[in-house]
Design a protein around this motif. Structure first.
Motif, PDB file in Angstrom:
ATOM      1  N   PRO A  71       0.813  -1.228   0.000  1.00 28.62           N
ATOM      2  CA  PRO A  71       0.000   0.000   0.000  1.00 28.62           C
ATOM      3  C   PRO A  71       0.844   1.274   0.000  1.00 28.62           C
ATOM      4  O   PRO A  71       0.402   2.309  -0.520  1.00 28.62           O
ATOM      5  CB  PRO A  71      -0.850  -0.131   1.277  1.00 28.62           C
ATOM      6  N   LYS A 108      -1.296 -15.217   0.155  1.00 30.75           N
ATOM      7  CA  LYS A 108      -2.669 -14.742   0.347  1.00 30.75           C
ATOM      8  C   LYS A 108      -2.668 -13.344   0.967  1.00 30.75           C
ATOM      9  O   LYS A 108      -3.435 -12.462   0.559  1.00 30.75           O
ATOM     10  CB  LYS A 108      -3.436 -15.731   1.234  1.00 30.75           C
ATOM     11  N   ALA A 109      -1.787 -13.137   1.934  1.00 27.39           N
ATOM     12  CA  ALA A 109      -1.704 -11.824   2.579  1.00 27.39           C
ATOM     13  C   ALA A 109      -1.309 -10.741   1.576  1.00 27.39           C
ATOM     14  O   ALA A 109      -1.817  -9.620   1.619  1.00 27.39           O
ATOM     15  CB  ALA A 109      -0.710 -11.877   3.737  1.00 27.39           C
ATOM     16  N   ALA A 152      -4.292  -9.795  -0.427  1.00 28.38           N
ATOM     17  CA  ALA A 152      -5.201  -9.022   0.417  1.00 28.38           C
ATOM     18  C   ALA A 152      -4.674  -7.604   0.630  1.00 28.38           C
ATOM     19  O   ALA A 152      -5.441  -6.657   0.779  1.00 28.38           O
ATOM     20  CB  ALA A 152      -5.400  -9.728   1.760  1.00 28.38           C
ATOM     21  N   ALA A 153      -3.349  -7.441   0.644  1.00 24.37           N
ATOM     22  CA  ALA A 153      -2.757  -6.117   0.859  1.00 24.37           C
ATOM     23  C   ALA A 153      -2.812  -5.247  -0.388  1.00 24.37           C
ATOM     24  O   ALA A 153      -2.505  -4.061  -0.331  1.00 24.37           O
ATOM     25  CB  ALA A 153      -1.305  -6.261   1.324  1.00 24.37           C
ATOM     26  N   LEU A 191      -2.456   3.128   5.685  1.00 25.64           N
ATOM     27  CA  LEU A 191      -1.948   1.775   5.414  1.00 25.64           C
ATOM     28  C   LEU A 191      -2.679   0.724   6.245  1.00 25.64           C
ATOM     29  O   LEU A 191      -2.532  -0.484   6.007  1.00 25.64           O
ATOM     30  CB  LEU A 191      -0.442   1.697   5.715  1.00 25.64           C
ATOM     31  N   SER A 250      -5.308  -1.998   4.462  1.00 25.62           N
ATOM     32  CA  SER A 250      -4.625  -3.030   3.665  1.00 25.62           C
ATOM     33  C   SER A 250      -3.939  -4.048   4.559  1.00 25.62           C
ATOM     34  O   SER A 250      -3.995  -5.253   4.312  1.00 25.62           O
ATOM     35  CB  SER A 250      -3.560  -2.400   2.760  1.00 25.62           C
ATOM     36  N   MET A 251      -3.263  -3.563   5.591  1.00 21.33           N
ATOM     37  CA  MET A 251      -2.509  -4.482   6.429  1.00 21.33           C
ATOM     38  C   MET A 251      -3.435  -5.293   7.340  1.00 21.33           C
ATOM     39  O   MET A 251      -3.123  -6.432   7.698  1.00 21.33           O
ATOM     40  CB  MET A 251      -1.450  -3.716   7.233  1.00 21.33           C
ATOM     41  N   LYS A 286      -6.401  -6.389   6.426  1.00 18.89           N
ATOM     42  CA  LYS A 286      -6.888  -7.469   5.563  1.00 18.89           C
ATOM     43  C   LYS A 286      -5.794  -8.519   5.333  1.00 18.89           C
ATOM     44  O   LYS A 286      -6.051  -9.728   5.376  1.00 18.89           O
ATOM     45  CB  LYS A 286      -7.369  -6.879   4.224  1.00 18.89           C
ATOM     46  N   ALA A 287      -4.573  -8.048   5.116  1.00 24.10           N
ATOM     47  CA  ALA A 287      -3.458  -8.980   4.903  1.00 24.10           C
ATOM     48  C   ALA A 287      -3.242  -9.858   6.134  1.00 24.10           C
ATOM     49  O   ALA A 287      -2.953 -11.052   6.018  1.00 24.10           O
ATOM     50  CB  ALA A 287      -2.190  -8.198   4.572  1.00 24.10           C
TER      51      ALA A 287
END
Lengths: 338, 338, 338, 338
Positions: B256, B285-286, B289-290, C279, C282-283, C285-286
């Protein structure tokens, strides 16, 4: 190599490993502890290259025992290497001083610097003709023009020349003019370049990478030695840490550590190592006290107007005072600065 | 640029700075606080290149305000860059998967890998023909032979090819065979190489250096963009920290952050980023998602016998399962994996 | 434990070691390779505590094989630990969300935050009554007054309370009000405090230290477990690296790594982990995609006027949107967010 | 404080910030560059505490100008602080040597160590009665018993005593026996403990945290000074980096940097700083050459049987030789070691 397995590894898992070892002509010994099973491997570990034992069932980790470098190692060659550049010895009793501007900017700036550092007692003139810069918009160096000026400065002062070579294309050209070829920190693992300078008949000053371990640094030296060039000088120039007050963190413990692990000489760059001129004298003295074989220091006749790295350059006057102090420290640790 | 001076700086010291600024055609404004004096500089800061204001009397620090890169910046180009490789878009809605072995070892190993990753849904085949290895005694790659095999694998499967170029000598040769030129982490600041690939007409995958800040990484991209090549893909592959359980520390916040600072697409390499195959699926996967635009993953038909980096490679079966999971995550964040 | 000796170690040096091992009732096995001699030690390694074998002649290094923690280890307890706080389970199928302001500032600010995060779907209210601040001149927290407000907010919303305890003096007081006791990153190796919370009958949220390895982190958890408190929740909150764009580098690979090494649940703090609110989503979700059991997120009704850590706080609206996205990710990885 | 905005920030966004500043009684000046808009803030920045200007629309970053510490700063107090412990001065011309075992293990071990280091020329006896250990299963110290032995060793030898205090509970007890209270690296940001020792009438030796910046370290000192205790001695003991050969990376550039930023004396711990006894003498000499005011060195009569940190301890003989060498270095830099 030592293979560590979980205590609950099955006999089948263990025998898969021992079968592999046997098939490769390797011996082994199994120790069963209370929490782990340890398999010691006996024989030429190169036979295991590319066998990802970590991925075999029941294996927790694989611990290498043998260093990845050999020619650079003190066990391989116990006596210290002394690199000779004309009548100057690096790695002997004398502390060698390399000094000069970060970049060659003009004939006038270079000659003034050269005469000043010569007068103060330096043995080498440093100065970049090819400059690795973080931004493409920063001054990139005078290139061959700069090399010629360095060569003229040598004529004028008798100083030896150390200057950076940035890529395989320009190795031969730089070697025409320089006495010592410098590999910069950002190129420490540019393996093509290491091999190229390894095939030259010139000493190489190998700077430590910004995030290189001692083992990686000695392995980089191994690339050069392995091509036949025995004259490698290591240079500690600071590593990258979370600290922001200094440009880098100068790792002086690398000096006695390298002396223990390797026979190669090691010098220290307190200018890049700190990034602040007012810290340079203290760290230069500390480096000599720690056992360094020499120093490489940025000196500029007019640091405020330097095209590169001004904030970490000493003036000729500061440098002259420092060399006087360094002589006293050198003697205090049984060395000389002649 | 902002110049910070001690509150006890003399008027003479201040006027030396303001005189310098005026002589260069720069404006300024002085703020006198209770503890510091701050001089804000107005105008083209390039006029100050090489003026070491930090060294002027009374100055405590100089704070740059403007980023060292421009073409790579989101402010310069607000809309995201989509790099096209044939019919594949990197940086668009689709998540791009690059997969294959660390090194090209043999025709059989490569073709088996290629068919497996194709079947599982990859878009690119990865595989090194030139290998940067810490030790000179490790497998160095099949070189041009390897490039030819990659090219044959493309014929066979229709996958695009991404492979590393290690030095300026071999840029043209690698470009003959590859669809995307990879610059490895150790070469992120090999500026000669950056300029060379910047002059090619091929997309470049630029890995983040082991100890590179986001600013340095974008400045390295700037070297490529500045030579005219607009097709740069960034790749986060882990940075070096004190943690030893993982080979590197995968910095997913770079995803991000880069999206905010730059318009360039960014993919993630969870294989080098962790060094342990069992962490790869979670981190892949992370990464999606990021917000990553793609992944580059090591897959080997027989990881236990890989000549390089086996412990971090997935088997074809693991990889196939992972791609299925990634599709679900991609949809969950409004992307696709086709 | 494995003892590595130089190949040129003398028989006398070897027998000094083996005699020591024998005298302590330990077995051993010697492997003589081409470059090293390796002695594998068999038996209870605690017998060697305080024997500095590294200092014995001819010894190059000593490699420990057994982990320093036991109760925290997955080998010791293979099934995952689920920490129960009332009817909420941490480490089970459900993703647990803790949210709220960095510091408790006023009744109004806290209640507004509490109701907002409750409405958005949080399970826990976070908020510091005692604040560890780098500077003594920064806001240090409302102390017991703040604890009382947290307790009132629990009455009001039904949210559980997690709050930091900073020293051994205040452990009992904080435990009166809180549902979960938080140990901050700076206190991860405050061993007196770890022992004190280990003697309490309340779950502990143990944040990872700024420069702590996974091994040290699990050893810190061991201090708590060893006193009898089995309810430890780990929290990854970013480690310190050279990168300056983010406040810390959030190490999400810690999530699958801890899941492999330990049975304890692990949650992630993307607010401290990045230091930048933009940020955080995003993090977050990750983190869920990587397998985290929960999140702890800073939410402030008016981040611009927060007394602490405003720049990393979400607004209630941002938080509400994020929770909706998290539900989708949770399902995509086979979890729930109820 | 300097506020940096994007060049495309709207007039409304700018006036929201300037209105806020005005409402708080702060002045400002706006500089509009080609790429950024910079707002310099004038007045007491404490008025902005808790205003998260980073979150206001159009703001890119906020750069603090003023240091977070004041009492510890060289600008606040230009002349160096000399801490007096009886007739011993730390921070004056004389180099002060603190030496002894890592932990107090027994009366015999302590007395033997004390007499040996006294004979060699040390001024202080070090030795831990309370030991912060990574694992709960390692030796935790003799506690009050150990303090009594230290006190007896003082009677016997006349050496001053420096020993660690680990928590707020035991501050008074440790102060009963010790001459200097040591705060360990892991407690550098244990703010409750810093405040507690700040209220005592005993000098404090404040070790740098494993990942602490110079700014954080001086801010920790500020906590102590702010409670009224002016006698703070800083101790550099190595920071955590990616290098694994040494236990920590000893940052000797901290010595001249602290001398520039602060008036407080600074000593160096080369034992913890390197973790390897054979590197200690070189780094001790380097520390004195760099300008340190003293050293704290681990010496054990029988390092092979030390209960803690044996591998980094010198024997009494090694220590005696080292002190002789240090005297010569001290003189070489214009100091004394009496």
């Amino acid at each position: 190599m030592v293979i560590v397995m979980n205590i609950d590894a099955s006999e089948k898992q263990i025998s898969e490993i021992t079968n592999l070892l046997t098939s490769l002509g390797l011996g082994y010994h199994i120790s069963r502890g209370e929490e782990k099973i340890v398999i010691g491997v006996i024989g030429d570990k190169r036979k295991l290259d590319g066998k990802a034992i970590e991925m075999m069932e029941g294996v927790e980790k694989v611990i290498p025992i043998v260093d990845p470098y050999k020619l650079a190692s003190r066990i391989f060659k116990p006596e210290p290497t002394i690199v000779k550049v004309g009548d100057i010895e690096i790695g002997g009793k004398n502390i060698v001083i390399m000094a000069g501007p970060c970049a060659v900017e003009s004939r006038e700036q270079l000659f003034e610097s050269a005469m000043a550092v010569k007068r103060a007692g330096a043995h080498f003139l440093r100065g970049g003709a090819y400059k690795p810069r973080t931004s493409p918009y920063s001054f990139q160096g005078l290139e061959e023009e700069g090399l010629k000026m360095l060569s003229e400065a040598r004529e004028l002062t008798g100083l030896k020349i150390v200057t950076e070579v940035m890529d395989v294309h320009s190795v031969e050209k730089v070697a025409e003019y320089a006495d010592v070829l410098q590999i910069g920190a950002r190129n420490m693992q540019n393996f093509s370049l290491l091999k190229a300078v390894g095939r030259m008949n010139k000493p190489v000053l190998l700077k430590r990478g910004l995030a290189a371990t001692l083992e990686e640094w000695l392995s980089a030296a191994e690339y050069i030695l392995n091509e036949g060039n025995k004259d490698v000088i290591l240079c500690e120039r600071g590593i990258r840490t979370f600290e922001t007050y200094t440009r880098n963190t100068l790792d002086l413990s690398a000096v006695p550590a390298i002396k223990k692990l390797s026979h190669l000489p090691i010098i220290v760059d307190p200018s890049h190592g700190t990034g602040r001129w007012h810290l340079v004298p203290s760290m230069a003295k500390a480096a000599v006290a720690a056992g360094a074989d020499g120093l490489i220091i940025e000196v500029h006749p007019d640091p405020k107007n330097a095209l590169s790295d001004g904030p970490q350059s000493l003036t000729p006057d500061n440098f002259e005072s420092l060399v006087k102090e360094l002589k006293i420290i050198a003697e205090a640790v049984g060395r000389e600065l002649a």
